[in-house]
Motif scaffolding. Structure first.
Motif, PDB file in Angstrom:
ATOM      1  N   ASP A   6     -13.314 -57.663  -3.942  1.00 45.68           N
ATOM      2  CA  ASP A   6     -13.054 -59.046  -3.516  1.00 45.68           C
ATOM      3  C   ASP A   6     -13.417 -59.244  -2.043  1.00 45.68           C
ATOM      4  O   ASP A   6     -13.920 -60.292  -1.653  1.00 45.68           O
ATOM      5  CB  ASP A   6     -11.587 -59.415  -3.769  1.00 45.68           C
ATOM      6  CG  ASP A   6     -11.302 -59.559  -5.269  1.00 45.68           C
ATOM      7  OD1 ASP A   6     -12.277 -59.684  -6.035  1.00 45.68           O
ATOM      8  OD2 ASP A   6     -10.127 -59.531  -5.660  1.00 45.68           O
ATOM      9  N   ALA A   7     -13.155 -58.198  -1.240  1.00 40.90           N
ATOM     10  CA  ALA A   7     -13.487 -58.308   0.189  1.00 40.90           C
ATOM     11  C   ALA A   7     -15.000 -58.454   0.369  1.00 40.90           C
ATOM     12  O   ALA A   7     -15.467 -59.224   1.214  1.00 40.90           O
ATOM     13  CB  ALA A   7     -12.976 -57.082   0.933  1.00 40.90           C
ATOM     14  N   ILE A   8     -15.761 -57.730  -0.450  1.00 43.57           N
ATOM     15  CA  ILE A   8     -17.230 -57.854  -0.369  1.00 43.57           C
ATOM     16  C   ILE A   8     -17.651 -59.263  -0.783  1.00 43.57           C
ATOM     17  O   ILE A   8     -18.432 -59.931  -0.099  1.00 43.57           O
ATOM     18  CB  ILE A   8     -17.920 -56.808  -1.281  1.00 43.57           C
ATOM     19  CG1 ILE A   8     -17.657 -55.396  -0.757  1.00 43.57           C
ATOM     20  CG2 ILE A   8     -19.424 -57.074  -1.365  1.00 43.57           C
ATOM     21  CD1 ILE A   8     -18.175 -54.290  -1.672  1.00 43.57           C
ATOM     22  N   THR A  53      -5.282 -56.106  -9.683  1.00 38.64           N
ATOM     23  CA  THR A  53      -4.591 -55.866  -8.411  1.00 38.64           C
ATOM     24  C   THR A  53      -4.847 -54.459  -7.875  1.00 38.64           C
ATOM     25  O   THR A  53      -4.165 -54.008  -6.965  1.00 38.64           O
ATOM     26  CB  THR A  53      -3.068 -56.054  -8.597  1.00 38.64           C
ATOM     27  OG1 THR A  53      -2.621 -55.113  -9.587  1.00 38.64           O
ATOM     28  CG2 THR A  53      -2.719 -57.458  -9.052  1.00 38.64           C
ATOM     29  N   ARG A  91     -10.362 -53.288  -6.809  1.00 39.89           N
ATOM     30  CA  ARG A  91     -10.620 -54.717  -6.932  1.00 39.89           C
ATOM     31  C   ARG A  91     -10.493 -55.424  -5.580  1.00 39.89           C
ATOM     32  O   ARG A  91     -11.238 -56.362  -5.282  1.00 39.89           O
ATOM     33  CB  ARG A  91      -9.631 -55.271  -7.946  1.00 39.89           C
ATOM     34  CG  ARG A  91     -10.043 -56.512  -8.653  1.00 39.89           C
ATOM     35  CD  ARG A  91     -11.461 -56.470  -9.206  1.00 39.89           C
ATOM     36  NE  ARG A  91     -11.774 -57.819  -9.627  1.00 39.89           N
ATOM     37  CZ  ARG A  91     -11.544 -58.284 -10.846  1.00 39.89           C
ATOM     38  NH1 ARG A  91     -11.074 -57.483 -11.791  1.00 39.89           N
ATOM     39  NH2 ARG A  91     -11.809 -59.535 -11.151  1.00 39.89           N
ATOM     40  N   LYS A  92      -9.549 -54.933  -4.755  1.00 36.73           N
ATOM     41  CA  LYS A  92      -9.403 -55.539  -3.416  1.00 36.73           C
ATOM     42  C   LYS A  92     -10.668 -55.289  -2.584  1.00 36.73           C
ATOM     43  O   LYS A  92     -11.107 -56.168  -1.841  1.00 36.73           O
ATOM     44  CB  LYS A  92      -8.175 -54.956  -2.714  1.00 36.73           C
ATOM     45  CG  LYS A  92      -6.894 -55.573  -3.249  1.00 36.73           C
ATOM     46  CD  LYS A  92      -5.670 -55.072  -2.534  1.00 36.73           C
ATOM     47  CE  LYS A  92      -4.437 -55.665  -3.227  1.00 36.73           C
ATOM     48  NZ  LYS A  92      -3.330 -54.722  -3.328  1.00 36.73           N
ATOM     49  N   GLN A  93     -11.234 -54.099  -2.741  1.00 39.85           N
ATOM     50  CA  GLN A  93     -12.471 -53.807  -2.002  1.00 39.85           C
ATOM     51  C   GLN A  93     -13.612 -54.701  -2.480  1.00 39.85           C
ATOM     52  O   GLN A  93     -14.390 -55.212  -1.678  1.00 39.85           O
ATOM     53  CB  GLN A  93     -12.866 -52.349  -2.217  1.00 39.85           C
ATOM     54  CG  GLN A  93     -11.984 -51.346  -1.507  1.00 39.85           C
ATOM     55  CD  GLN A  93     -12.505 -49.925  -1.744  1.00 39.85           C
ATOM     56  OE1 GLN A  93     -13.658 -49.608  -1.469  1.00 39.85           O
ATOM     57  NE2 GLN A  93     -11.668 -49.078  -2.294  1.00 39.85           N
ATOM     58  N   ASP A 112     -16.007 -61.944  -0.719  1.00 39.43           N
ATOM     59  CA  ASP A 112     -15.536 -63.000   0.205  1.00 39.43           C
ATOM     60  C   ASP A 112     -16.225 -62.921   1.563  1.00 39.43           C
ATOM     61  O   ASP A 112     -15.965 -63.748   2.437  1.00 39.43           O
ATOM     62  CB  ASP A 112     -14.017 -62.871   0.423  1.00 39.43           C
ATOM     63  CG  ASP A 112     -13.253 -63.240  -0.835  1.00 39.43           C
ATOM     64  OD1 ASP A 112     -13.856 -63.887  -1.708  1.00 39.43           O
ATOM     65  OD2 ASP A 112     -12.067 -62.855  -0.951  1.00 39.43           O
ATOM     66  N   SER A 113     -17.080 -61.908   1.759  1.00 38.54           N
ATOM     67  CA  SER A 113     -17.626 -61.688   3.101  1.00 38.54           C
ATOM     68  C   SER A 113     -18.764 -62.655   3.446  1.00 38.54           C
ATOM     69  O   SER A 113     -19.202 -62.707   4.580  1.00 38.54           O
ATOM     70  CB  SER A 113     -18.100 -60.238   3.241  1.00 38.54           C
ATOM     71  OG  SER A 113     -19.208 -60.010   2.373  1.00 38.54           O
ATOM     72  N   THR A 119     -23.306 -66.835  -1.491  1.00 36.54           N
ATOM     73  CA  THR A 119     -23.203 -66.675  -0.053  1.00 36.54           C
ATOM     74  C   THR A 119     -24.441 -67.276   0.599  1.00 36.54           C
ATOM     75  O   THR A 119     -25.470 -67.448  -0.052  1.00 36.54           O
ATOM     76  CB  THR A 119     -23.073 -65.188   0.312  1.00 36.54           C
ATOM     77  OG1 THR A 119     -22.925 -65.088   1.716  1.00 36.54           O
ATOM     78  CG2 THR A 119     -24.284 -64.397  -0.148  1.00 36.54           C
TER      79      THR A 119
END
Ligand SMILES: [Zn+2]
Length: 430
Positions: free
Chosen positions: A407-409, A399, A403-405, A411-412, A113
């Motif tokens: 991935d959100a971090i 899935t 894991r979604k949480q 991708d932020s 990032t």
């Protein structure tokens, strides 16, 4: 976790403790109320000694250097004495964080990032000692790669310790070694990159080590550009310029055979103190772990019978489902009457250690289905605890809501700027 008790120090005529307080809020309150009462002692989880609570500091069970200072609340902190905190920094955490595999996965995770409004610095990755350098001036040449593939050379007289670290061994002060000279050859042609590469190098090498540029143009105004002052530096510079382009770089690396073992033991003690509190700190098994922590000889440590497995390479992981790229995963689970902790670092290296064999210590605190936490070190954030059942998500952890949480971090962040401005084939982010 703090452990507080009354006037109980052996040898002062006091009795053994009768009243333990292990709840963080209450402990903090007590310390605030009682101030520096002389009889207010705390047991340090790392050395096992009673000490005045004023001699204690916060310890990051997962070191700051590995992104362990997560925000806004940090579940992995315990109180240890200042002596242990500083000794662990130099001899345990520092050595582990500067071992080349951990250093390199750390730099890799950090380069995910980019904050265009901040003075970004991406430290270089460590490649090893150049075996094609003639060493005619008595120096060795350590080779590093910057974030855009930049070539970074550090010539210095050899360190006295074995060459198993990325850079100066953390337990040897900068004043005791030859600072040497660093040369940086930028590769990216986007002018945004040289200052980032330069700052990364500046943070990596000692302040007194001069950094010279091999090819500053056309961005020579964006970073300092000192002149070569000695014939030794000139010879080193000439050697760099004479290297053929586009060929494999010959470099050598070394590893400690007991790589990461003491760090894993320290992690087990810190996690035990954090999760299980004072009863763990005074338990028999915690004493065995402490003995192992301060035992320097691997063969003597091996005789203490500590269960677990030291850090393994990726293809040797026993529990690859807990490997999440760029993240650390902590798993705590009861296995056949033992409380085991697994630590996966950067989704690359997995270590396991027994925290306790006394079920009474954890039965009210750790559920049978275990607990996991996942940390995104480059973002200083974490998710958890979740049960292992939830983590596994019916055999499809990729899935799961956790894991979604994560991935959100991940991708932020803002994607990295392109390395080159004119080459359309270059990926926009690493
Ligand atoms: Zn201590």
């Amino acid at each position: 976790m703090r452990l507080i008790r009354g006037n109980t120090k052996i040898g002062r005529g006091g009795s053994r403790p009768t009243c333990w307080t292990t709840e963080i809020g209450r402990a903090s309150q007590l310390i605030a109320t009682l101030g520096r009462r002389k009889d207010l002692d705390v047991i340090c989880p790392y050395c096992g000694y009673d000490k005045d609570c004023a001699l204690f500091t916060d310890e990051h069970v997962l070191p700051r250097a590995l992104g362990g200072n997560v925000q806004p609340t940090n579940p992995f902190r315990c109180r240890v004495c200042k002596d242990c905190n500083s000794a662990c920094g130099r001899w345990i955490d520092g050595r582990f964080a500067k071992s080349w595999p951990i250093h390199n996965w750390k730099t890799d995770a950090a380069r995910r990032t980019y904050d265009p409004n901040a003075e970004v610095a991406f430290p270089p990755s460590y490649i090893g000692t150049r075996s094609d350098w003639n060493q005619a001036d008595g120096t060795i040449c350590e080779f590093w790669l910057g974030p855009t593939g930049d070539h970074i050379y550090h010539f210095h007289e050899p360190y006295t310790d074995a060459d198993v670290f990325a850079g100066r061994p953390p337990h040897i002060p900068a004043t005791k070694v030859d600072p040497g000279t660093v040369f940086v050859a930028f590769v990216g042609t986007n002018p945004v990159w040289p200052p980032i590469v330069y700052r990364g190098a500046r943070e990596t090498f000692d302040e007194v080590t001069p950094i010279h540029l091999v090819n500053a143009a056309p961005h020579r105004d964006s970073v300092p550009y000192p002149a070569l002052t000695t014939s030794r530096q000139q010879a080193q510079y000439n050697w760099i310029k004479s290297r053929p382009e586009g060929v494999m770089v010959p470099a050598q690396l070394a590893m400690d055979v007991d790589w990461g073992e003491r760090f894993l033991i320290k992690f087990g003690i810190g996690l035990g103190a954090t999760l299980l509190g004072g009863n763990f700190v005074t338990s028999q098994h915690s004493g065995v772990l402490r003995k192992a922590l301060w035992e320097r000889k691997p063969e003597s440590r091996a005789q203490l019978g500590i269960r677990g497995s030291a850090f393994l390479a990726r293809d040797e992981m026993q529990m690859p489902m807990f490997a999440i790229p760029q993240c650390h995963t902590i798993v705590v689970m009861p296995v056949q009457g033992r409380l085991m902790a697994l630590l996966n670092l950067y989704g690359r290296h997995e270590g396991m250690i027994q925290i306790s064999d006394d079920q009474q210590l954890w039965e009210c605190l750790i559920p049978e289905e275990g607990r996991t936490w996942t940390i995104a070190p480059a973002f200083r954030r974490f998710v958890g605890p979740v049960s292992i059942i939830d983590f596994m998500n019916n055999g499809e952890p990729e899935t799961s809501p956790l894991r979604k949480q994560i991935d959100a971090i991940l991708d932020s962040g803002v994607p990295l700027p392109p390395y080159h401005l004119t080459d359309p084939t270059e990926p926009k982010s690493a």
